[in-house]
Design an enzyme around this catalytic site. Sequence first.
Site, mmCIF file in Angstrom:
data_model
loop_
_atom_site.group_PDB
_atom_site.id
_atom_site.type_symbol
_atom_site.label_atom_id
_atom_site.label_comp_id
_atom_site.label_asym_id
_atom_site.label_seq_id
_atom_site.Cartn_x
_atom_site.Cartn_y
_atom_site.Cartn_z
ATOM 1 N N SER A 141 0.843 -1.193 0.000
ATOM 2 C CA SER A 141 0.000 0.000 0.000
ATOM 3 C C SER A 141 0.879 1.244 0.000
ATOM 4 O O SER A 141 2.043 1.190 0.425
ATOM 5 C CB SER A 141 -0.885 -0.002 1.255
ATOM 6 O OG SER A 141 -1.500 1.256 1.464
ATOM 7 N N TYR A 165 -1.938 0.663 11.090
ATOM 8 C CA TYR A 165 -2.128 0.144 9.733
ATOM 9 C C TYR A 165 -0.886 0.379 8.885
ATOM 10 O O TYR A 165 -0.418 -0.529 8.185
ATOM 11 C CB TYR A 165 -3.335 0.787 9.054
ATOM 12 C CG TYR A 165 -3.516 0.294 7.640
ATOM 13 C CD1 TYR A 165 -3.962 -1.007 7.391
ATOM 14 C CD2 TYR A 165 -3.198 1.095 6.546
ATOM 15 C CE1 TYR A 165 -4.100 -1.482 6.109
ATOM 16 C CE2 TYR A 165 -3.332 0.626 5.249
ATOM 17 C CZ TYR A 165 -3.785 -0.661 5.034
ATOM 18 O OH TYR A 165 -3.915 -1.141 3.753
#
Length: 338
Positions: A141, A165
């Site tokens: 990501s 995250y």
Amino acid sequence: MIAGEQSALAERPSAFWLDRPTLVTGATGLLGGWLVKRLVESRADVVCLVRDWVPQSELVRESLLERVKVVRGDVRDQATLERALGEYEVDTVIHLAAQTIVGIANRNAVSTFETNIAGTWALLESCRRSPLVKQIVIASSDKAYGDHEVLPYSEDAPLQGRHPYDVSKSCSDLIAQSYARTYGLPVAITRCGNFYGGGDLNWNRLVPGTIRSVLRGHRPVIRSDGKYLRDYLYVEDGALANLLLAEHLARNPDLRGQAFNFSIESQVTVVELVERLLALMSSDLKPEIRNEATNEIRHQYLSAEKARRVLGWQPTFSLDEGLRHTIDWYKGFLGTSA
């Protein structure tokens, strides 16, 4: 930039996938559903690892489960992964399984670390012990980069996530690189911006939440101050990016251990995206800006120069085109023509 002729190209399946035994983790997620659909259309021999039953997912709604093999289990379960890889003689692995919601990660750090980090090493170790596996694509990501003053992110920027995250994606990305470097595992990494598209059932995300609010006649909610800058990628382009990288990895072993950014290279604030959705939906509603967001990176966007140069990649959908497709999907899903 793209539309017409390239949309036609997106419909053309690659012969590479014909009859290819392919394991997809995270198949019930937003990206997973569209990727499996593409693989089925390309007549791949698809095996899906499924943990939870999600009847609203594209995998179920499009009856894709009836056209794939399903292994029930958790991505952290190495024995299940090894069994699936061995019994179905898997050639290609696309690892999408993750806890992907930043807010949930902030509240539930341990389960996020377990799924995103331990799940990645369990998968890679299983692949290392499965001699038939020829290529592995790991979905990382843009959040793996963490906060940087110099933008856009290029692939050589340090991975320095700080919040749960972001850290989970930095770690899983580095673990993939470690397996490539240490064991010669044929793994490559995709780094994409914020996915949006039909099939996203996380209503606290900006795009589906905004569309549902407008269709219900409610003001859309912006959790942040609306000034966060993000890089948005339509989910079908994300699916195609993962498949394209797997194809190139099969032809070029030098790509092992490498990461590739995929982006339309457009910076959009949260407020701008909501206003664009409102305009496309012909709504005069005004967003409710709550300014409640914490532990999130303020400014992110990616350079896709390497993917263009090495893979010949370019996005198929402009932002407005992707948003129109997304709005139409939710109108059908929510049963309204508003």
